[in-house]
Design a protein around this motif. Structure first.
Motif: not given
Length: 305
Positions: A18-19, A51-56, A65-66, A207-209
């Motif tokens: 997880l990032v 798009q950035f998160c999907m590629q990453l 998560i962003a 897990l709480l983010v």
């Protein structure tokens, strides 16, 4: 825009599960009006953040998560009660309503295959959100919009919503001010309700983010981290480690990904942390804290027992 996130991009595929990025991570958070923010609004799954998160996520084979500013669909961009209270009227004429536009302060969740799994809209707005944001579903009906083919309608219930993902424990998302009591609550630590923490304890969330743009307290500036802010976060999470709650030994891991630096005169606290909260322990086990000014990618290994 994405060069500053080269540390996350350079992670070795398969080494993380997880990032987590902060609230409105790519656009900034401080906007004086909807008009100022409008050029940066994104539809879930279609904008630069998605798009950035999907590629990453696809490259690293992990969840991401962003936070980002969401362009609301006509169905979601109604004239909500919080908007009406902001302008001090119970009703609006059609012409006035047509002129009003609001965005969502949202967070997306992307799966390891690069698909958009979920989208959450902040429900407890801070004063900086007020000029442009519409609150999501309140704590009594926390909504998570899920985009998987097998579940294409938003989930609604009588409390927060959480869900399970392959390779991760049961997870919930809140955004910054969601950790605080709602406006109608009294602001006394000994008496205020702890809605989000209570939900996590009751529903066995592991897990709480929390993507955040939490402001610097301005206190204890000699310390590398904002210890007053960290202490406050822990107090708001107390039901997850309260020594009076001795039933079982459940642990909840909390990830706070907070902004750092200065934006339009607003100083953020940084001090992102990862904590393991054990039921009945009486104190939080803080696994790591970053500094007020640290902007980096830090890895933590957590054993969910």
């Amino acid at each position: 825009m994405f060069d500053r996130f080269s540390r996350a991009i350079s992670l070795t595929p398969g080494t993380v599960d997880l990032v987590c990025f902060p609230e409105m991570v790519f656009t900034g958070y401080v906007f004086p009006s909807y008009k100022a923010l409008e050029p940066y609004l994104e539809l879930p799954g279609e904008g630069p953040t998605s798009q950035f998160c999907m590629q990453l996520a696809k490259r690293l084979s992990c969840h991401v998560i962003a936070g980002y500013p969401e362009r609301l669909s006509p169905e979601k961009e109604g004239i909500a009660s919080d908007v009406l209270s902001r302008i001090g009227k119970e009703t609006l004429v059609d012409e006035k309503a047509a002129e009003m536009s609001f965005a969502g302060n949202s967070a997306l969740l992307v799966g390891p295959d690069g698909s958009l799994i979920g989208n959450y809209q902040k429900s407890n707005l801070y004063e900086a959100d007020m000029p442009w944001a519409q609150a999501g579903e309140p704590f009594s009906a926390f909504a998570l919009y899920v985009y998987r083919n097998w579940l294409d309608n938003h989930l609604e219930g009588t409390g927060f919503t959480s869900f399970s993902l392959p390779g991760l424990p049961k997870l919930s998302i809140g955004i910054c001010m969601d950790l605080n009591p709602r406006p109608e609550s009294e602001w006394m630590l000994s008496k205020t309700p702890t809605e989000l923490a209570d939900y996590c304890a009751r529903e066995d969330v592991r897990l709480l983010v929390l993507p955040c743009a939490w402001l610097d307290s301005g206190d204890a500036t000699k310390h590398t981290s904002d210890i007053y802010t960290i202490d406050y976060w822990c107090r708001r999470l107390k039901p997850l480690f309260d020594e009076e709650n001795i039933e079982g030994t459940k642990e909840t891991v909390v990830v706070v990904a907070n902004r750092t630096g200065l934006e339009r005169g607003t100083l953020f606290a940084g001090s992102s942390m990862v904590a393991k909260l054990r039921q009945g322990s009486g104190k939080p086990d803080i696994l790591g804290v970053m500094g007020r000014k640290e902007e980096l990618c830090r890895l933590y290994t957590v054993d969910f027992t």
